[in-house]
Design a protein around this motif. Structure first.
Motif, PDB file in Angstrom:
ATOM      1  N   ARG A 130       0.985  -1.179   0.049  1.00 25.20           N
ATOM      2  CA  ARG A 130      -0.028  -0.043   0.149  1.00 25.20           C
ATOM      3  C   ARG A 130       0.789   1.237  -0.081  1.00 25.20           C
ATOM      4  O   ARG A 130       2.237   1.147  -0.068  1.00 25.20           O
ATOM      5  N   TYR A 131       0.258   2.345  -0.118  1.00 22.99           N
ATOM      6  CA  TYR A 131       0.968   3.681  -0.091  1.00 22.99           C
ATOM      7  C   TYR A 131       0.465   4.379   1.192  1.00 22.99           C
ATOM      8  O   TYR A 131      -0.590   4.450   1.279  1.00 22.99           O
ATOM      9  N   TYR A 132       1.104   4.971   1.959  1.00 25.28           N
ATOM     10  CA  TYR A 132       1.008   5.656   3.166  1.00 25.28           C
ATOM     11  C   TYR A 132       1.404   7.068   3.162  1.00 25.28           C
ATOM     12  O   TYR A 132       2.383   7.365   2.442  1.00 25.28           O
ATOM     13  N   LEU A 133       0.503   7.901   3.403  1.00 31.67           N
ATOM     14  CA  LEU A 133       0.855   9.402   3.339  1.00 31.67           C
ATOM     15  C   LEU A 133       0.748  10.093   4.615  1.00 31.67           C
ATOM     16  O   LEU A 133      -0.467  10.281   5.053  1.00 31.67           O
ATOM     17  N   PHE A 134       1.886  10.337   5.555  1.00 26.32           N
ATOM     18  CA  PHE A 134       1.807  11.168   6.453  1.00 26.32           C
ATOM     19  C   PHE A 134       1.802  12.731   6.405  1.00 26.32           C
ATOM     20  O   PHE A 134       2.235  13.274   5.199  1.00 26.32           O
ATOM     21  N   ALA A 152      -2.681   8.567   6.309  1.00 24.99           N
ATOM     22  CA  ALA A 152      -3.687   8.097   5.262  1.00 24.99           C
ATOM     23  C   ALA A 152      -3.113   7.064   4.426  1.00 24.99           C
ATOM     24  O   ALA A 152      -1.841   6.973   4.204  1.00 24.99           O
ATOM     25  N   VAL A 153      -4.013   6.191   3.801  1.00 24.81           N
ATOM     26  CA  VAL A 153      -3.346   5.009   3.189  1.00 24.81           C
ATOM     27  C   VAL A 153      -4.248   4.931   1.605  1.00 24.81           C
ATOM     28  O   VAL A 153      -5.465   5.591   1.725  1.00 24.81           O
ATOM     29  N   SER A 154      -3.588   4.536   0.881  1.00 30.36           N
ATOM     30  CA  SER A 154      -4.388   4.345  -0.553  1.00 30.36           C
ATOM     31  C   SER A 154      -3.774   3.144  -1.322  1.00 30.36           C
ATOM     32  O   SER A 154      -2.457   2.533  -0.787  1.00 30.36           O
ATOM     33  N   ASP A 155      -4.297   2.300  -2.046  1.00 27.15           N
ATOM     34  CA  ASP A 155      -3.833   1.251  -2.938  1.00 27.15           C
ATOM     35  C   ASP A 155      -2.998   1.960  -4.005  1.00 27.15           C
ATOM     36  O   ASP A 155      -2.135   1.064  -4.657  1.00 27.15           O
TER      37      ASP A 155
END
Length: 352
Positions: A130-134, A152-155
């Protein structure tokens, strides 16, 4: 050369792609619009930049959608008005560091129940498929105020990112460091660290493998102060080269011309760090207020590039910031040469 002052856009779903001839050399600024605090990463054989939205006004395609709780949070009379416009984040991707595609609203406060304004300084990483956005939100001034650093997270790297916790990951002030300007770093052994801090204090914390909680250091504490200089202000960033850890940060007032970048080195990701001085500062022929940067290394090379924001010479608006890329070069002894700011930018870079 691209004339970024006259972009044409084609809207395809949520992505906006500039219709222009492929550039042979980048101009600085590299993209249209006012952005700041850029973090650059490489995902899926493309470069990605995640910045703070920095314009004084939103445009018609950027409505602010808020809940009643979020509207109440925005009633604080001490909030500087531009922070009220910072309710979303765009991203940019490129195959070569020269030609960029804008991905609008990869994260917005509508998807963060506890955030209402001052959505700042994103830091992205790929892990666990996954991709994590702090991100930082709400510019908290004390431990009674809701806000701080979230995740936050995204695929997909272009989002949309969704709040992973329903609350801040770091929502209080520790060691005098305001919880802003976070940067997530993965060491060679796989351990994740989070560097952050404002108000002239910098902390480091250990992240769990799922990046959704903090782990204590050996002494049982969760936050270690690593402030590298009395001039430290904000914008921590970490890179590792040839076994040496380079902690980088911004100095000076962010709305003023003397905003700049300095660095220190250590043999450990948690210090102690030896201050080496400034490497990026204003050039009265190019731009002022050059700071809050990030760095990318081209895989399998010793080629490095610094991405940063700066203020055009014609502007005295503290919120008027634009994105630039220039070369960052190491000396043989491992120190960093002063960065030369340019208007011309760089030539295209091919990823291996």
């Amino acid at each position: 050369m691209i004339d970024w002052s006259k972009p044409l856009f084609l809207v395809i779903g949520t992505a906006i792609t500039a219709l222009c001839a492929t550039a042979a050399v980048a101009d600085n600024p590299i993209v249209p619009g006012q952005y700041a605090d850029p973090e650059i990463r490489i995902f899926d054989h493309r470069f990605w930049i995640f910045p703070t939205y920095s314009a004084s006004e939103t445009t018609p395609d950027q409505p602010v959608v808020l809940s009643e709780q979020q509207r109440e949070m925005r009633e604080n009379p001490d909030i500087w008005s531009p922070f009220l416009k910072q309710t979303f984040m765009d991203a940019f991707s490129s195959p070569d560091l020269v030609n960029w595609t804008r991905h609008p609203r990869v994260l917005e406060v509508a998807n963060i129940s506890w955030a209402a304004y001052a959505l700042w300084a994103p830091s992205a990483i790929q892990a666990n498929d996954r991709y994590y956005l702090f991100f930082g939100a709400n510019d908290i001034k004390d431990n009674e105020q809701l806000g701080g650093i979230g995740v936050a997270v995204s695929d997909d790297p272009e989002g949309p990112y969704r709040d992973a916790l329903g609350k801040p990951l770091i929502g209080e002030i520790h060691n005098g460091a305001q919880p802003i300007d976070q940067m997530v770093f993965r060491d060679d052994d796989g351990q994740f660290y989070l560097y952050y801090g404002g108000w002239q204090h910098s902390n480091v914390a250990r992240l769990s493998d799922d990046l959704l909680s903090l782990e204590p250091f050996d002494n049982g504490e969760f936050f270690k102060e690593i402030t590298p200089s009395k001039d430290y202000v904000e914008g921590s960033f970490m890179v590792k080269r040839k076994g040496i850890y380079y902690l980088m940060w911004s100095e000076g007032e962010w709305t003023g011309p003397d905003y700049s970048v300095a660095y220190a080195t250590s043999h450990s990701p948690v210090g102690p760090f030896e201050n080496k001085g400034k490497i990026l500062q204003q050039d009265n022929k190019i731009a002022r207020g050059a700071g809050h940067h990030s760095v990318v290394n081209i895989p399998d090379t010793d080629d490095w590039y610094i991405v940063y924001h700066r203020r055009p010479l014609h502007s005295d608006d503290g919120n008027h910031r634009v994105l630039a890329i220039d070369r960052m070069i190491f000396n043989e002894d491992g120190t960093i040469k002063p960065v030369i700011m340019t208007d011309e930018g760089i030539s295209p870079v091919t990823l291996p």
